[in-house]
Write a protein that holds these residues in place. Structure first.
Motif, PDB file in Angstrom:
ATOM      1  N   ALA A 362       0.834  -1.207   0.000  1.00 38.93           N
ATOM      2  CA  ALA A 362       0.000   0.000   0.000  1.00 38.93           C
ATOM      3  C   ALA A 362       0.863   1.250   0.000  1.00 38.93           C
ATOM      4  N   ARG A 363       1.947   1.253   0.774  1.00 41.52           N
ATOM      5  CA  ARG A 363       2.826   2.423   0.803  1.00 41.52           C
ATOM      6  C   ARG A 363       3.483   2.653  -0.559  1.00 41.52           C
ATOM      7  N   PHE A 364       3.888   1.582  -1.225  1.00 43.07           N
ATOM      8  CA  PHE A 364       4.471   1.737  -2.558  1.00 43.07           C
ATOM      9  C   PHE A 364       3.467   2.353  -3.527  1.00 43.07           C
ATOM     10  N   LEU A 365       2.214   1.905  -3.479  1.00 38.98           N
ATOM     11  CA  LEU A 365       1.207   2.441  -4.394  1.00 38.98           C
ATOM     12  C   LEU A 365       0.880   3.891  -4.060  1.00 38.98           C
ATOM     13  N   VAL A 366       0.820   4.217  -2.778  1.00 38.30           N
ATOM     14  CA  VAL A 366       0.570   5.611  -2.386  1.00 38.30           C
ATOM     15  C   VAL A 366       1.703   6.499  -2.883  1.00 38.30           C
ATOM     16  N   GLN A 367       2.938   6.074  -2.688  1.00 31.71           N
ATOM     17  CA  GLN A 367       4.072   6.873  -3.161  1.00 31.71           C
ATOM     18  C   GLN A 367       4.034   7.023  -4.679  1.00 31.71           C
ATOM     19  N   ALA A 368       3.619   5.977  -5.384  1.00 34.80           N
ATOM     20  CA  ALA A 368       3.523   6.067  -6.844  1.00 34.80           C
ATOM     21  C   ALA A 368       2.466   7.084  -7.255  1.00 34.80           C
ATOM     22  N   ALA A 369       1.305   7.045  -6.604  1.00 30.61           N
ATOM     23  CA  ALA A 369       0.237   7.994  -6.939  1.00 30.61           C
ATOM     24  C   ALA A 369       0.659   9.427  -6.622  1.00 30.61           C
TER      25      ALA A 369
END
Length: 412
Positions: A362-369
């Motif tokens: 989830a943190r990786f996806l948030v950082q990507a967004a």
């Protein structure tokens, strides 16, 4: 005759120190990490020399100055991207397969260069002439190839939308270099490649004509607030190091001595601006969550609010992302700590909506967004907030989310 002591001398007791064969590469790796972490101006050559395990004079034998070292690190990063994309075969009969292969290759390159890839955030600001053209040519060629594969998958997609989606894909695959969340390389490549690939079929809202410029309203009368606002504007336009106290004083219609009544230095102004940006994002999160009733609504509200803020007032965020290396270390640590707390808040709501995701995923996806939103609002494409939101939501939720116009029509 006195016998020679059996105790070895210093020269006899140690093997002669050999110069490492890859000294230049050691310097480049140390420099790339330093520039990636702190930007250009905040890095000192003696720090790079220490990190590489050499003396400053030894460094100068390889690079005459800091700019030469920065330019070489930027070229090396661009070369790594070029190598990754050239290795992917062109497959006109399978554009979807080619596009995914390109995204996977670029993600793998970003992960391999994770401690150094953040240079891409500042290379455009500091590279000069031939160096800028060299890097730009590689980036443009990569972008065009990805865009061509995307349009092969979606021949009906207009050029502007294809350009925007391709830029967002590039930002997604570069995002692992913007943070230090721990996960295995294989998992990162799989997760980020999937997130970037899902953007291929996103339906971004139509590219509407730019709205007429709205009135800016009234500005605070406090001299401190005026100084802060003018400083942010100048730092965003010209960079922290190219702005002087005299420049700030003129913009605020004050004598230079008037600046020092409110801030002890230019660095103190920058620090205050950073905390202003951090507080603004934290307040945005609280406001967005207050309008949500479910985890899904929380994610939609967060992405929409953040996209709106970045599009309407991106000077302060641009300064934050570009000049973080110019505040003192303790403040930098505290600011990044607050940034991690904000990301954790987003990630917590994402895992509630998508329980199949681990907290790290989830943190990786948030950082990507977040990286996509920031990169697109800093680009010359000037997309509208709803187009950016559509891309951010697809990254986080993995599926289409009704646009504002769709919701209105459904209500009617």
């Amino acid at each position: 005759m006195a016998s020679r002591s059996s105790t070895p001398t210093a020269s006899e007791g140690r093997a002669p120190r050999r110069r490492p064969a890859d000294r230049r590469e050691l310097i480049l790796r140390a420099a790339a990490k330093a520039f990636s972490d702190s930007g250009y101006h905040a890095v000192r050559l003696d720090e790079i020399a220490d990190a590489a395990g050499i003396s400053a004079p030894a460094l100068y034998r390889h690079f005459p100055n800091k700019y030469a070292l920065f330019a070489e690190t930027a070229r090396s990063l661009a070369d790594a991207l070029a190598t990754a994309t050239v290795a992917v075969p062109v497959t006109p009969d399978d554009p979807a397969g080619e596009l995914r292969a390109l995204l996977a290759a670029l993600t793998a390159a970003a992960v391999a260069n994770r401690r150094t890839g953040g240079i891409y955030h500042w290379e455009a600001d500091y590279l000069e002439n031939d160096d800028a053209q060299y890097v730009r040519a590689i980036v443009v060629a990569q972008h065009r190839r990805m865009r061509g594969a995307l349009r092969g998958c979606r021949p009906d997609l207009d050029h502007a939308s294809a350009d925007l989606i391709t830029a967002a894909m590039t930002s997604v695959v570069a995002s692992p270099a913007t943070h230090r969340t721990v996960m295995s390389a294989r998992q990162i490549v799989e997760l980020i490649t999937d997130a970037a690939t899902r953007l291929a079929d996103v339906d971004v809202p139509p590219d509407s004509a730019p709205p007429t410029e709205a009135t800016r309203g009234l500005s605070p009368t406090s001299k401190r607030e005026v100084l802060l606002a003018e400083s942010i504007r100048l730092f965003a336009a010209r960079g922290f190091h190219d702005v002087t106290i005299d420049d700030i004083a003129r913009a605020a219609d004050l004598p230079p001595s008037g600046v020092y009544r409110h801030f002890e230095s230019k660095a103190a102004i920058l620090q205050a601006a950073f905390w202003r940006a951090s507080d603004r994002v934290t307040t945005l999160i609280a406001d967005a969550l207050s309008r949500a009733g479910t985890p899904r609504e929380a994610i939609v509200s967060l992405v929409t609010a953040y996209s709106d803020m970045c599009c309407t007032d991106n000077d302060i965020l641009a300064v934050y992302s570009r000049e973080i290396g110019n505040v003192e270390a303790r403040q930098r640590t505290e600011l990044r700590s607050q940034q991690r707390i904000n990301v954790e808040e987003w990630a917590a709501w994402l895992t509630r909506d998508r329980p199949e995701l681990s907290p790290a995923q989830a943190r990786f996806l948030v950082q990507a967004a977040l990286n996509v939103i920031m990169d697109l609002t800093r680009s010359q494409r000037d997309p509208t907030p709803d187009r950016i939101s559509a891309l951010g939501l697809r990254i986080l939720l993995g599926e289409a989310v009704p646009s504002k116009s769709d919701s209105v029509q459904a209500g009617e």
